[in-house]
Design an enzyme around this catalytic site. Structure first.
Site, PDB file in Angstrom:
ATOM      1  N   THR A  84       1.588  -4.175   4.359  1.00 41.11           N
ATOM      2  CA  THR A  84       1.259  -4.630   5.777  1.00 41.11           C
ATOM      3  C   THR A  84       1.126  -6.149   5.981  1.00 41.11           C
ATOM      4  O   THR A  84       1.104  -6.646   7.039  1.00 41.11           O
ATOM      5  CB  THR A  84       0.274  -3.535   6.331  1.00 41.11           C
ATOM      6  OG1 THR A  84      -1.015  -3.664   5.718  1.00 41.11           O
ATOM      7  CG2 THR A  84       0.852  -2.070   6.512  1.00 41.11           C
ATOM      8  N   ASP A  85       0.171  -6.555   4.880  1.00 40.81           N
ATOM      9  CA  ASP A  85      -0.486  -7.738   5.414  1.00 40.81           C
ATOM     10  C   ASP A  85       0.447  -8.932   5.545  1.00 40.81           C
ATOM     11  O   ASP A  85      -0.112  -9.898   6.257  1.00 40.81           O
ATOM     12  CB  ASP A  85      -1.407  -8.166   4.197  1.00 40.81           C
ATOM     13  CG  ASP A  85      -2.589  -7.206   3.984  1.00 40.81           C
ATOM     14  OD1 ASP A  85      -2.798  -6.716   4.969  1.00 40.81           O
ATOM     15  OD2 ASP A  85      -3.246  -6.981   2.818  1.00 40.81           O
TER      16      ASP A  85
ATOM     17  N   THR B 144       0.780  -1.247   0.044  1.00 40.88           N
ATOM     18  CA  THR B 144       0.150   0.025  -0.089  1.00 40.88           C
ATOM     19  C   THR B 144       0.833   1.303  -0.135  1.00 40.88           C
ATOM     20  O   THR B 144       0.536   2.157  -0.308  1.00 40.88           O
ATOM     21  CB  THR B 144      -0.818   0.067   1.265  1.00 40.88           C
ATOM     22  OG1 THR B 144      -2.047  -1.290   1.011  1.00 40.88           O
ATOM     23  CG2 THR B 144      -1.675   1.212   1.517  1.00 40.88           C
TER      24      THR B 144
ATOM     25  N   SER C 170       1.323  -7.333  -0.928  1.00 41.52           N
ATOM     26  CA  SER C 170       1.946  -8.723   0.095  1.00 41.52           C
ATOM     27  C   SER C 170       1.068  -9.805   0.413  1.00 41.52           C
ATOM     28  O   SER C 170       1.329 -10.750   0.726  1.00 41.52           O
ATOM     29  CB  SER C 170       2.811  -7.849   1.202  1.00 41.52           C
ATOM     30  OG  SER C 170       1.593  -7.765   2.202  1.00 41.52           O
TER      31      SER C 170
HETATM   32  C1  SIN Z   1      -0.352  -5.312   0.995  1.00 42.65           C
HETATM   33  O1  SIN Z   1       0.019  -5.865   1.954  1.00 42.65           O
HETATM   34  O2  SIN Z   1       0.405  -5.282   0.078  1.00 42.65           O
HETATM   35  C2  SIN Z   1      -1.471  -4.489   0.985  1.00 42.65           C
HETATM   36  C3  SIN Z   1      -1.967  -4.041   2.253  1.00 42.65           C
HETATM   37  C4  SIN Z   1      -1.011  -2.796   2.833  1.00 42.65           C
HETATM   38  O3  SIN Z   1       0.036  -2.648   2.537  1.00 42.65           O
HETATM   39  O4  SIN Z   1      -1.532  -2.280   3.739  1.00 42.65           O
END
Ligand code: SIN
Length: 311
Positions: free
Chosen positions: A95-96, A16, A62
């Protein structure tokens, strides 16, 4: 870009933090991994004075992280860690699955220099994006004298690879470190440390020498109301080498699942219990039928078991 003995390397993998949305107020309906790492760096004017190198290693959401990307990333991080001119490394990441990547990198590299994962909860196009500040904070950590090991920085908090866990679906402060608490905070570019950095142990790097499709398969099953033997039997028949059971409470397992796991273990499949609880650890008992993963979450226990099967 300049080069000096306090060079910082920023490796881009997507997420993100590199995402874009059609509307600036949209924090949910965006597409991750659209901007290159050089664009992310350019969006932070304060980084203009930092001697750094930016390199794109991957470009993905991710949730789609895979072992081949992990291997490629670990090899690039190892390459730059070996460069005596490099002080620290920042990895921009979604973050995932950030906590899984953090634990993987810590286990395979055990770096004595800082490797700092940076992320964002809002896309780069948001009215008030969090990515630029998180990236700047991550660089502050990577430049901090004495910093070491794999950590994550989000919303001003520094989390260790072992403890870090995504704990919120939407808030900017989306990570926590459970009982251990964060390593510290980044405040105006300075660090307020509460405890020590991750300590290097012998790295478990054997799998990095092998193509990712040869890595041992390790799956996760969950103990829950109504659990039965079916999934375990299917996975064993499919050749899984290891099973993590996301166990209830202090590592307890539904009796039907437990019987299937015992048969799997007798047949040579490695079985490891990790607690489903977001906090705490499994307090070991001498008569337990299966080993436990202490405080590791099921997804991190999966990484540990896969690496130990590869040694
Ligand atoms: C991801 O994990 O690539 C998408 C979600 C995020 O980064 O918050």
């Amino acid at each position: 870009m300049q080069v000096s003995s306090n060079k910082i390397v920023i490796l881009g993998t997507g997420g993100t933090i590199a995402g874009t949305a059609a509307a600036r107020g949209d924090h949910v309906g965006y597409t991750a991994a659209q901007l290159g790492v050089a664009e992310l760096v350019a969006s932070v004017p304060a980084l203009a004075d930092v001697p750094l190198v930016a390199e794109q290693v991957a470009q993905l959401d991710s949730k789609d992280m895979d072992h081949a990307t992990w291997r490629a990333l670990a090899l690039r991080v190892a390459h730059w860690l070996a460069d005596t001119q490099v002080q620290g490394i920042v990895v921009t990441h979604g973050t995932d699955t950030l906590e899984e990547t953090a634990w993987f990198l810590q286990q395979v590299l055990q770096p004595s220099k800082p490797v700092v994962l940076a992320c964002a909860m809002r896309p780069a196009t948001a009215l008030v994006a969090d990515g630029p500040q998180n990236l700047l904070d991550a660089v502050s950590v990577a430049r901090h004298p004495g910093a070491s090991g794999v950590v994550a920085v989000c919303a001003g908090a520094i989390h260790g690879a072992r403890e870090v866990r995504k704990s919120h679906t939407y808030r900017l402060d989306a990570f926590d470190s459970g009982d251990a608490g964060p390593i510290g905070y980044v405040e105006q570019g300075g660090l307020r440390l509460l405890r020590g950095w991750p300590r290097p142990l012998p790295p478990q790097a054997a799998l990095l020498a092998r193509d990712a499709h040869e890595w041992p398969r390790v799956d996760i099953v969950s103990s829950h109301a109504g659990a039965d033997a079916r999934l375990v039997e299917l996975l064993v028949a499919d050749g899984t080498r290891g099973l993590i059971v996301a166990a209830t409470g202090n590592g307890t397992v539904h009796k039907a699942l437990e019987a299937a796991l015992a048969r799997a273990q007798q047949g040579g499949t490695r079985v490891l219990r990790a607690t489903r609880c977001a906090q705490g650890r499994i307090i070991a008992s001498a008569d337990a039928a299966f080993a436990d993963a202490d405080d590791l979450s099921p997804v991190k226990a999966r990484v540990s078991l896969m690496l130990s099967l590869g040694d």
